[in-house]
Design a protein around this motif. Structure first.
Motif, PDB file in Angstrom:
ATOM      1  N   LYS A 163       0.811  -1.216   0.000  1.00  0.00           N
ATOM      2  CA  LYS A 163       0.000   0.000   0.000  1.00  0.00           C
ATOM      3  C   LYS A 163       0.849   1.273   0.000  1.00  0.00           C
ATOM      4  O   LYS A 163       0.309   2.363  -0.190  1.00  0.00           O
ATOM      5  N   CYS A 164       2.136   1.146   0.201  1.00  0.00           N
ATOM      6  CA  CYS A 164       3.035   2.306   0.222  1.00  0.00           C
ATOM      7  C   CYS A 164       3.422   2.653  -1.213  1.00  0.00           C
ATOM      8  O   CYS A 164       4.190   1.924  -1.865  1.00  0.00           O
ATOM      9  N   MET A 180       6.640   1.400  -5.318  1.00  0.00           N
ATOM     10  CA  MET A 180       5.663   0.556  -4.630  1.00  0.00           C
ATOM     11  C   MET A 180       6.392  -0.441  -3.744  1.00  0.00           C
ATOM     12  O   MET A 180       7.437  -0.977  -4.117  1.00  0.00           O
ATOM     13  N   GLY A 181       5.835  -0.707  -2.562  1.00  0.00           N
ATOM     14  CA  GLY A 181       6.442  -1.656  -1.645  1.00  0.00           C
ATOM     15  C   GLY A 181       6.277  -3.092  -2.111  1.00  0.00           C
ATOM     16  O   GLY A 181       5.247  -3.471  -2.662  1.00  0.00           O
ATOM     17  N   VAL A 182       7.308  -3.907  -1.855  1.00  0.00           N
ATOM     18  CA  VAL A 182       7.283  -5.314  -2.259  1.00  0.00           C
ATOM     19  C   VAL A 182       7.502  -6.210  -1.049  1.00  0.00           C
ATOM     20  O   VAL A 182       6.637  -6.998  -0.663  1.00  0.00           O
ATOM     21  N   GLU A 183       8.668  -6.087  -0.433  1.00  0.00           N
ATOM     22  CA  GLU A 183       9.014  -6.876   0.739  1.00  0.00           C
ATOM     23  C   GLU A 183      10.047  -6.105   1.549  1.00  0.00           C
ATOM     24  O   GLU A 183      10.307  -4.933   1.278  1.00  0.00           O
ATOM     25  N   MET A 187      11.764  -2.176  -2.801  1.00  0.00           N
ATOM     26  CA  MET A 187      10.635  -1.563  -3.494  1.00  0.00           C
ATOM     27  C   MET A 187      10.834  -1.719  -4.993  1.00  0.00           C
ATOM     28  O   MET A 187      11.963  -1.951  -5.461  1.00  0.00           O
ATOM     29  N   ILE A 188       9.750  -1.586  -5.714  1.00  0.00           N
ATOM     30  CA  ILE A 188       9.793  -1.652  -7.169  1.00  0.00           C
ATOM     31  C   ILE A 188       9.270  -0.331  -7.724  1.00  0.00           C
ATOM     32  O   ILE A 188       8.292   0.224  -7.207  1.00  0.00           O
ATOM     33  N   HIS A 235      14.196  -2.208  -9.581  1.00  0.00           N
ATOM     34  CA  HIS A 235      14.140  -2.707  -8.207  1.00  0.00           C
ATOM     35  C   HIS A 235      15.171  -1.937  -7.381  1.00  0.00           C
ATOM     36  O   HIS A 235      16.314  -1.759  -7.819  1.00  0.00           O
ATOM     37  N   ILE A 236      14.755  -1.494  -6.192  1.00  0.00           N
ATOM     38  CA  ILE A 236      15.647  -0.704  -5.356  1.00  0.00           C
ATOM     39  C   ILE A 236      15.728  -1.294  -3.954  1.00  0.00           C
ATOM     40  O   ILE A 236      14.804  -1.975  -3.490  1.00  0.00           O
ATOM     41  N   LYS A 237      16.847  -1.019  -3.311  1.00  0.00           N
ATOM     42  CA  LYS A 237      17.045  -1.360  -1.905  1.00  0.00           C
ATOM     43  C   LYS A 237      16.866  -0.082  -1.091  1.00  0.00           C
ATOM     44  O   LYS A 237      17.567   0.900  -1.310  1.00  0.00           O
TER      45      LYS A 237
END
Length: 347
Positions: A163-164, A180-183, A187-188, A235-237
């Motif tokens: 939801k972020c 967008m949040g993934v895990e 984030m993606i 994809h980002i950290k």
């Protein structure tokens, strides 16, 4: 005693079952009852901890506060210098909003929403928050997630939650995208235009165009780039620490307050007077007069300086040079007369 323990265990089991279920109504009612108790308990324990630290770790806290005080003094001097410069803008544009604007609040974590999820939390609710509005959460100096009021509770969705979502810029070319949040710590970013070059290691910052965050707040680093049908995906950290969500800064209003209420008709610009305009045109003449002030020849300088001043000042110097020449001529003439009188006496 056994019956009491059995009743307590049964109640705890019922609570755990209800909290782990996806029924939001039951969860919200239970959280509305439990959260005030948790908050009061947390405030009580925090006060005891602060008092213990003030007595036991007094020396370390004083040294730490002294260092922070030096840094804050430096920033205060920079800000005061900046505010003095901004006052000139307010003089020209009086319709602009005045500073300071209280657009940041401090909020703390009460608990997780679910026992088996570390991406959603319940926060203490500051005053004057609106429903159905997304608020940005900052942990230290980096993005931590977003917050929203729902059922009179302030829910926080960390960067690992789906939801972020917020807008970002990627790399030096500032490629736009939606994060967008993934895990956990990932984030993606979607909807990146294909023509932008995205490299691994590019830094990601907030864009400030979504009415959630300020601009240029760090989010994370690109670790992977993919190409889909009509756009790129990165994809980002993330930088935030989702496993220690304690204190956050909540952005009430991310708009640029300095340019609010701007009215071009109420702009006051300083118009130069004719005297000032003449002085700017005759700047070279003023400089020559200032150099001549050191000379003993000039007795007085008029209040207003015009272009004709140079013609008045220049002839004064040769007049004094002519005077000694006149005296020399008079002496020569007097000598000739003496010689003539002596010659006449001889005859």
């Amino acid at each position: 005693m056994k019956t009491r323990l059995i009743i307590i265990v049964m109640l705890l089991m019922i609570l755990t079952v209800l909290l782990t279920r996806n029924d939001e109504r039951i969860a919200d009612t239970l959280l509305g009852i439990i959260n005030p108790i948790k908050q009061n308990y947390k405030n009580f324990t925090q006060n005891i901890e602060d008092k213990s630290h003030s007595y036991i770790f007094q020396k370390e806290s004083i040294e730490k506060l002294n260092k922070e005080n030096r840094i804050l003094r430096k920033r205060l001097l920079e800000q005061t210098h900046y505010i003095k410069q901004i006052k000139n803008i307010y003089d020209a544009l009086p319709s602009l909003s005045r500073l300071p604007v209280h657009n940041i609040s401090i909020t703390e974590t009460i608990s997780y929403v679910k026992l088996n999820s570390f991406s959603q939390i319940i926060l203490t609710k500051p005053k004057a928050l609106k429903k159905n509005k997304l608020y940005g959460l900052i942990q230290g100096t980096v993005v931590a997630g977003i917050a929203q009021i729902r059922n009179n509770q302030l829910y926080g969705y960390l960067t690992s939650d789906y939801k972020c979502r917020f807008s970002v810029f990627i790399g030096k070319n500032r490629a736009p995208g939606i994060a967008m949040g993934v895990e956990k710590n990932e984030m993606i970013i979607k909807f990146i235009p294909k023509w932008h070059k995205i490299m691994i290691g590019d830094k990601v910052i907030t864009s400030g165009l979504d009415d959630i965050f300020f601009a240029d707040i760090p989010v994370g680093i690109v670790t992977k780039v993919e190409v889909q049908s009509s756009y790129k995906v990165a994809h980002i950290k993330t930088y935030s620490d989702i496993f220690h969500p304690k204190t956050f800064f909540l952005i009430n209003d991310p708009k640029a307050t300095l340019v609010q209420n701007f009215d071009s008709n109420a702009t006051y610009l300083a118009i130069p007077s004719p005297a000032v305009h003449d002085q700017e045109q005759n700047r070279s003449n003023i400089i020559t007069v200032e150099h001549n002030q050191t000379l003993p020849i000039i007795s007085s300088i008029p209040g207003r300086i015009d272009q004709t001043q140079e013609e008045i000042i220049e002839p004064e110097a040769p007049l004094e040079k002519v005077e000694p020449s006149k005296k020399v001529k008079k002496k020569k003439r007097s000598k000739k007369k003496k010689f003539e009188s002596e010659d006449l006496d001889l005859f």
